[in-house]
Enzyme design. Sequence first.
Site, PDB file in Angstrom:
ATOM      1  N   LYS A 142      41.182  57.533  46.273  1.00 34.33           N
ATOM      2  CA  LYS A 142      40.835  58.207  45.019  1.00 34.33           C
ATOM      3  C   LYS A 142      39.690  57.443  44.390  1.00 34.33           C
ATOM      4  CE  LYS A 142      45.614  59.012  44.025  1.00 34.33           C
ATOM      5  NZ  LYS A 142      46.449  57.915  43.627  1.00 34.33           N
TER       6      LYS A 142
ATOM      7  N   ASP B 254      43.679  53.767  51.512  1.00 37.18           N
ATOM      8  CA  ASP B 254      42.975  53.942  50.248  1.00 37.18           C
ATOM      9  C   ASP B 254      41.518  53.532  50.354  1.00 37.18           C
ATOM     10  OD1 ASP B 254      45.008  54.823  48.754  1.00 37.18           O
ATOM     11  OD2 ASP B 254      45.425  52.948  47.710  1.00 37.18           O
TER      12      ASP B 254
ATOM     13  N   MET C  15      40.491  47.262  36.917  1.00 39.93           N
ATOM     14  CA  MET C  15      39.953  48.574  36.508  1.00 39.93           C
ATOM     15  C   MET C  15      39.340  48.516  35.107  1.00 39.93           C
ATOM     16  SD  MET C  15      43.095  50.893  37.951  1.00 39.93           S
ATOM     17  CE  MET C  15      44.375  49.721  37.558  1.00 39.93           C
TER      18      MET C  15
HETATM   19  C1  LIG Z   1      44.042  50.525  41.484  1.00 40.20           C
HETATM   20  S1  LIG Z   1      43.776  48.823  41.231  1.00 40.20           S
HETATM   21  C2  LIG Z   1      44.550  48.204  42.682  1.00 40.20           C
HETATM   22  C3  LIG Z   1      44.908  46.748  42.605  1.00 40.20           C
HETATM   23  C4  LIG Z   1      45.530  46.218  43.888  1.00 40.20           C
HETATM   24  N1  LIG Z   1      46.800  46.846  44.125  1.00 40.20           N
HETATM   25  C5  LIG Z   1      45.693  44.715  43.867  1.00 40.20           C
HETATM   26  O1  LIG Z   1      46.829  44.221  43.851  1.00 40.20           O
HETATM   27  O2  LIG Z   1      44.667  44.021  43.886  1.00 40.20           O
HETATM   28  C6  LIG Z   1      42.073  48.706  41.604  1.00 40.20           C
HETATM   29  C7  LIG Z   1      41.370  47.579  40.869  1.00 40.20           C
HETATM   30  O3  LIG Z   1      41.708  46.319  41.442  1.00 40.20           O
HETATM   31  C8  LIG Z   1      40.603  45.441  41.346  1.00 40.20           C
HETATM   32  N2  LIG Z   1      40.222  45.054  42.717  1.00 40.20           N
HETATM   33  C9  LIG Z   1      40.914  45.261  43.828  1.00 40.20           C
HETATM   34  N3  LIG Z   1      40.295  44.742  44.897  1.00 40.20           N
HETATM   35  C10 LIG Z   1      39.152  44.180  44.432  1.00 40.20           C
HETATM   36  C11 LIG Z   1      38.088  43.473  45.042  1.00 40.20           C
HETATM   37  N4  LIG Z   1      38.042  43.228  46.337  1.00 40.20           N
HETATM   38  N5  LIG Z   1      37.083  43.032  44.240  1.00 40.20           N
HETATM   39  C12 LIG Z   1      37.105  43.264  42.908  1.00 40.20           C
HETATM   40  N6  LIG Z   1      38.088  43.918  42.298  1.00 40.20           N
HETATM   41  C13 LIG Z   1      39.111  44.373  43.039  1.00 40.20           C
HETATM   42  C14 LIG Z   1      39.498  46.196  40.632  1.00 40.20           C
HETATM   43  O4  LIG Z   1      39.623  45.922  39.261  1.00 40.20           O
HETATM   44  C15 LIG Z   1      39.868  47.633  40.945  1.00 40.20           C
HETATM   45  O5  LIG Z   1      39.326  48.521  39.994  1.00 40.20           O
END
Ligand SMILES: C[S@@+](CC[C@H](N)C(=O)[O-])C[C@H]1O[C@@H](n2cnc3c(N)ncnc32)[C@H](O)[C@@H]1O
Length: 283
Positions: free
Chosen positions: A75, A53, A191
């Site tokens: 995506k 991803d 998100m």
């Molecule tokens: C589709 S979700 C996936 C979440 C992921 N599965 C998790 O457990 O962290 C994507 C969102 O996770 C958050 N996110 C994930 N990694 C991040 C990072 N390194 N820094 C900031 N936000 C993050 C943000 O809000 C982003 O828009």
Amino acid sequence: MHESDVLHRLSKRQVEAGDPGAVYLVGTGPGDPGLLTLRAAQLMNTADVVLYDRLVSPDILQLIHGGAMMVYVGKQKGFHTRTQDEIHGLLCRFAHAGATVLRLKGGDPYIFGRGGEEAQYLRERGIDVHCVPGITAASGISAELGIPLTHRGLATSVRFLTGHARESGEDALDATVAASADRDTTLVIYMGLGTLPSLVAQLMRAGLPRDTPAAAVERGTTPQQRVVYARLQDLERRVAEAGLRSPTLIMIGEVVALAPGWWLAEGCGLSEGACRAVERVVA
Ligand SMILES: C[S@@+](CC[C@H](N)C(=O)[O-])C[C@H]1O[C@@H](n2cnc3c(N)ncnc32)[C@H](O)[C@@H]1O
């Protein structure tokens, strides 16, 4: 190498070895390779095919062994490389061809990661699926910043919310956000950048104090990490001024004021609640 060549090679190997394939849904954490699990690292050394991803960091991708076929399936808002159906199809085809397939995901596959849908789809087709948990953004980033999400005396619970209204619809999202406006609950919003103005307005309308400490973190735990600290009423403006972009995680609650960075952040005084908490911690 093209997907069809890999499929051909894999089918030949499967016929020779009789191996059934398998799919591993692997969480890679928020970006720092030091937060990978040993299991994830082992699989990254042996997989035939890796589907990854947008949120999987370059530092992590470079740990994958050179013989693996890499397929980008990320995506991004307004720019879809593959649809979810196409991703399901690819996982299925590679596994049926006998491959050990790694489906790498940012954070944890089962926290806003669509890992559940992929597992369901594959299992319904008789494919062996395993989930390897990852450190979700909330845990990795709160640890990095020094924010204890359920600090005793400040938060009795923590709630992970999506700020995205794609599935639930805007009204349902508003209702969920409003129902989450609780001083004793730390909120972690995934998100939430696109809907931040309405999220903040909903929370304040539902009674969350306007001076509640908050943090927005872009690319947390990576060398590109940027953090904005602000009180709830100023959060939207400060995030816009800083020009934060996705991926950004938002944390709201009195526990945010325990972060060393909060103290250093310009213009942040302490809320009443945080003052009381600090007094208790210091006492
Ligand atoms: C589709 S979700 C996936 C979440 C992921 N599965 C998790 O457990 O962290 C994507 C969102 O996770 C958050 N996110 C994930 N990694 C991040 C990072 N390194 N820094 C900031 N936000 C993050 C943000 O809000 C982003 O828009």
